[in-house]
Scaffold this motif. Structure first.
Motif, PDB file in Angstrom:
ATOM      1  N   ILE A  18       0.849  -1.202   0.000  1.00 19.94           N
ATOM      2  CA  ILE A  18       0.000   0.000   0.000  1.00 19.94           C
ATOM      3  C   ILE A  18       0.880   1.245   0.000  1.00 19.94           C
ATOM      4  N   ALA A  19       1.942   1.224   0.811  1.00 16.82           N
ATOM      5  CA  ALA A  19       2.852   2.370   0.878  1.00 16.82           C
ATOM      6  C   ALA A  19       3.529   2.613  -0.467  1.00 16.82           C
ATOM      7  N   LEU A  20       3.939   1.551  -1.133  1.00 19.14           N
ATOM      8  CA  LEU A  20       4.556   1.690  -2.459  1.00 19.14           C
ATOM      9  C   LEU A  20       3.574   2.307  -3.444  1.00 19.14           C
ATOM     10  N   LEU A  21       2.334   1.840  -3.405  1.00 19.00           N
ATOM     11  CA  LEU A  21       1.303   2.409  -4.287  1.00 19.00           C
ATOM     12  C   LEU A  21       1.080   3.889  -3.963  1.00 19.00           C
ATOM     13  N   CYS A  22       1.054   4.247  -2.665  1.00 19.01           N
ATOM     14  CA  CYS A  22       0.910   5.652  -2.261  1.00 19.01           C
ATOM     15  C   CYS A  22       2.048   6.494  -2.824  1.00 19.01           C
ATOM     16  N   GLY A  23       3.264   5.970  -2.734  1.00 19.61           N
ATOM     17  CA  GLY A  23       4.407   6.697  -3.259  1.00 19.61           C
ATOM     18  C   GLY A  23       4.280   6.961  -4.754  1.00 19.61           C
ATOM     19  N   LEU A  24       3.801   5.979  -5.507  1.00 18.35           N
ATOM     20  CA  LEU A  24       3.600   6.152  -6.949  1.00 18.35           C
ATOM     21  C   LEU A  24       2.501   7.172  -7.229  1.00 18.35           C
ATOM     22  N   LEU A  25       1.435   7.134  -6.429  1.00 18.48           N
ATOM     23  CA  LEU A  25       0.340   8.085  -6.615  1.00 18.48           C
ATOM     24  C   LEU A  25       0.783   9.512  -6.284  1.00 18.48           C
ATOM     25  N   TYR A  26       1.591   9.674  -5.225  1.00 15.57           N
ATOM     26  CA  TYR A  26       2.112  11.009  -4.907  1.00 15.57           C
ATOM     27  C   TYR A  26       3.044  11.497  -6.009  1.00 15.57           C
ATOM     28  N   TYR A  27       3.808  10.594  -6.586  1.00 10.52           N
ATOM     29  CA  TYR A  27       4.676  10.970  -7.702  1.00 10.52           C
ATOM     30  C   TYR A  27       3.830  11.463  -8.879  1.00 10.52           C
ATOM     31  N   ALA A  28       2.770  10.726  -9.193  1.00  6.08           N
ATOM     32  CA  ALA A  28       1.872  11.150 -10.285  1.00  6.08           C
ATOM     33  C   ALA A  28       1.221  12.485  -9.952  1.00  6.08           C
ATOM     34  N   PHE A  29       0.841  12.653  -8.691  1.00  5.94           N
ATOM     35  CA  PHE A  29       0.200  13.901  -8.256  1.00  5.94           C
ATOM     36  C   PHE A  29       1.153  15.080  -8.400  1.00  5.94           C
ATOM     37  N   GLY A  30       2.391  14.894  -8.002  1.00  4.81           N
ATOM     38  CA  GLY A  30       3.333  16.003  -7.964  1.00  4.81           C
ATOM     39  C   GLY A  30       3.965  16.350  -9.294  1.00  4.81           C
ATOM     40  N   TYR A  31       4.127  15.348 -10.186  1.00  7.01           N
ATOM     41  CA  TYR A  31       4.921  15.559 -11.393  1.00  7.01           C
ATOM     42  C   TYR A  31       4.140  15.368 -12.695  1.00  7.01           C
ATOM     43  N   LEU A  69       7.026   6.363   6.709  1.00 10.09           N
ATOM     44  CA  LEU A  69       6.235   6.474   5.477  1.00 10.09           C
ATOM     45  C   LEU A  69       5.775   7.917   5.248  1.00 10.09           C
ATOM     46  N   GLY A  70       5.337   8.588   6.333  1.00  9.70           N
ATOM     47  CA  GLY A  70       4.916   9.975   6.200  1.00  9.70           C
ATOM     48  C   GLY A  70       6.048  10.867   5.704  1.00  9.70           C
ATOM     49  N   LEU A  71       7.264  10.606   6.207  1.00 17.23           N
ATOM     50  CA  LEU A  71       8.423  11.378   5.750  1.00 17.23           C
ATOM     51  C   LEU A  71       8.745  11.071   4.289  1.00 17.23           C
ATOM     52  N   LEU A  72       8.680   9.797   3.915  1.00 22.34           N
ATOM     53  CA  LEU A  72       8.994   9.401   2.538  1.00 22.34           C
ATOM     54  C   LEU A  72       7.996   9.989   1.545  1.00 22.34           C
ATOM     55  N   PHE A  73       6.710  10.015   1.907  1.00 24.70           N
ATOM     56  CA  PHE A  73       5.705  10.592   1.007  1.00 24.70           C
ATOM     57  C   PHE A  73       5.998  12.073   0.756  1.00 24.70           C
ATOM     58  N   ARG A  74       6.448  12.768   1.786  1.00 17.43           N
ATOM     59  CA  ARG A  74       6.795  14.179   1.623  1.00 17.43           C
ATOM     60  C   ARG A  74       8.043  14.341   0.754  1.00 17.43           C
ATOM     61  N   ILE A  75       9.005  13.424   0.920  1.00 15.76           N
ATOM     62  CA  ILE A  75      10.239  13.492   0.135  1.00 15.76           C
ATOM     63  C   ILE A  75       9.965  13.244  -1.341  1.00 15.76           C
ATOM     64  N   VAL A  76       8.948  12.425  -1.641  1.00 11.45           N
ATOM     65  CA  VAL A  76       8.577  12.179  -3.041  1.00 11.45           C
ATOM     66  C   VAL A  76       8.271  13.496  -3.753  1.00 11.45           C
TER      67      VAL A  76
END
Length: 454
Positions: A18-31, A69-76
């Motif tokens: 789930i965390a990996l999927l969140c990271g990909l979604l945040y990447y799509a959101f940001g970039y 995970l919260g820190l990593l999502f922000r770093i994305v």
């Protein structure tokens, strides 16, 4: 793979996926997202909110994992250019002004560019980026925010991306502070400490603060620190820290009357004086005879000229249209009445409720801001983050519903750069919030909380 890692994977593989999927979604959101792509925006946000809920549900006692995970999502989002708000261009403009020794409260960007545009590096691009509305008005950001913008521009070498990375680093540290003080306060209030993750993993917080670099996080970090110091009996340091909170965002100014019940009349007055003196000290470097006039003129625009994502104001405007009232006259009249209603509400909560403990203070603050945002003509999504934090220390959870439905306000940008609000989407947003609030009021029999306890 070692036995320990294999064991950890077997125990937490669903959450890690789930965390990996969140990271990909945040990447799509940001970039890979434009503000005008409303359907894509809603799908990404809804998915992130659901996955946030599942992470908290599965791992709510695994504080180390959820913190990382919260820190990593922000770093994305660290290297992205904000795509939902252009306010950061004004932050950079003001930061550049402070660095070269100019007062950001004395000049409008339009006026300064006409007279001496070479003063500001990349001035033309910053002016275009912030838009004509911001460029035509004086800065409305409080003194400590201005200093933080200047520090960010200095650390970023005057470059846009470097300055954004510096801003996000400051906001990340503030979020860690909110996590630290929020968890401590939850324990002191005999509430589950895992509730802090409804802030720390909330997509609204990560996107609007970590992504779009709004400084509500710094203001809230100081506010929670002040509440913790009050609980510890350190009211003088608490007053100074609260003054820093106000100097980042003015919102906590509304809370000052609450402290007369917390400390009593004499100590409450001393507390308020210390807070005001602290704010004045942060404003001292920007003092100029024109400062207060320019600042108040810009601030008044939020009550009498601007409108976005409003609830009660939109109802009033609709009723006014049936009586042939002109919208531009209506908002000016509403803007004159609205502050007095808020002042009356603050007075009611300040002198009828106990407000003896930080927990009582948190509830009163939540109630003050709730009415303020319900009545305000302008409610940008990042404003509601204050409610998200405060509700964690009370029995109310309607701000979490609001943090989920706020994304519908971005329907106004479907025709970007033109802003056209959709009343249908706003009705869905606010009906969800109001319905859940009414449910909670009856569930907790909360109407009696306005009555003094003694």
């Amino acid at each position: 793979m070692s036995n320990a890692l294999l064991r950890y994977w077997n125990l937490h593989r669903v959450s890690l996926l789930i965390a990996l999927l969140c990271g990909l979604l945040y990447y799509a959101f940001g970039y890979h997202l434009l503000r005008s792509e409303f359907t894509k925006l809603c799908v990404l946000y809804a998915a992130l909110f659901f996955l946030c809920y599942k992470l908290i549900q599965f791992e709510k006692w695994n504080f180390r994992l959820l913190l990382v995970l919260g820190l990593l999502f922000r770093i994305v989002l660290l290297f992205s250019i904000p795509n939902l708000s252009q306010d950061f261009y004004r932050f950079l403009w003001d930061g550049h002004l402070v660095l070269i020794g100019e007062n950001p409260y004395l000049y409008t960007p339009d006026g300064l560019m006409e007279s001496s545009g070479a003063l500001i590096p990349m001035g033309d691009s910053l002016l275009r980026g912030m838009g004509p509305l911001s460029a035509a008005n004086f800065s409305n950001y409080p003194p400590l925010s201005q200093l933080l913008y200047a520090v960010s521009v200095w650390l970023g070498g005057g470059k846009v991306l470097g300055s954004l990375i510096a801003m996000r680093s400051i906001l990340l540290l503030a979020d860690v502070g909110i996590f630290y003080f929020g968890r401590k306060l939850l324990k002191l209030f005999n509430r589950s400490p895992h509730l802090i993750f409804w802030y720390f993993l909330n997509p609204l917080v990560i996107i609007e603060l970590g992504g779009n670099v709004h400084f509500e996080g710094v203001m809230l970090c100081f506010l929670l620190c002040a509440l913790y110091l009050i609980h510890s009996g350190k009211w003088v340091p608490a007053a100074l820290v609260l003054s820093l909170s106000i100097s980042v965002k003015l919102i906590p100014l509304m809370f000052l009357p609450l402290f007369f019940k917390t400390f009593g009349l004499k100590k409450g007055l001393m507390f308020n004086i210390l807070v005001i003196l602290g704010v004045a000290l942060t404003a001292l470097p920007f003092y100029h005879p024109q400062f207060s006039g320019n600042y108040l003129a810009t601030l008044s625009l939020w009550f009498s000229n601007f409108e976005f994502n409003a609830s009660i104001y939109n109802v009033v405007k609709h009723l006014g249209s049936t009586m042939d009232l002109k919208p531009w006259e209506l908002i000016k009249t509403y803007g004159k009445i609205f502050p007095f209603l808020v002042i009356a509400w603050v007075g009611l909560l300040s002198f009828l409720r106990g407000n003896r403990s930080p927990q009582d203070l948190a509830l009163s603050m939540l109630l003050i801001l709730t009415l303020y945002f319900f009545m305000s003509p302008t409610v940008h999504p990042w404003y509601i983050i204050s409610l998200v934090v405060l509700c964690l220390f009370t029995d109310f959870r309607f701000p979490l519903i609001w943090s989920a439905t706020l994304i519908l306000s971005y329907s106004a940008y479907r025709t970007d750069p033109e802003v056209v609000e959709s009343m249908g989407f706003l009705v869905v947003e606010y009906l969800s919030v109001y319905a859940f609030l009414v449910y909670e009021l009856f569930k907790h029999r909360s109407f009696i909380w306005l009555i003094p306890k003694n």
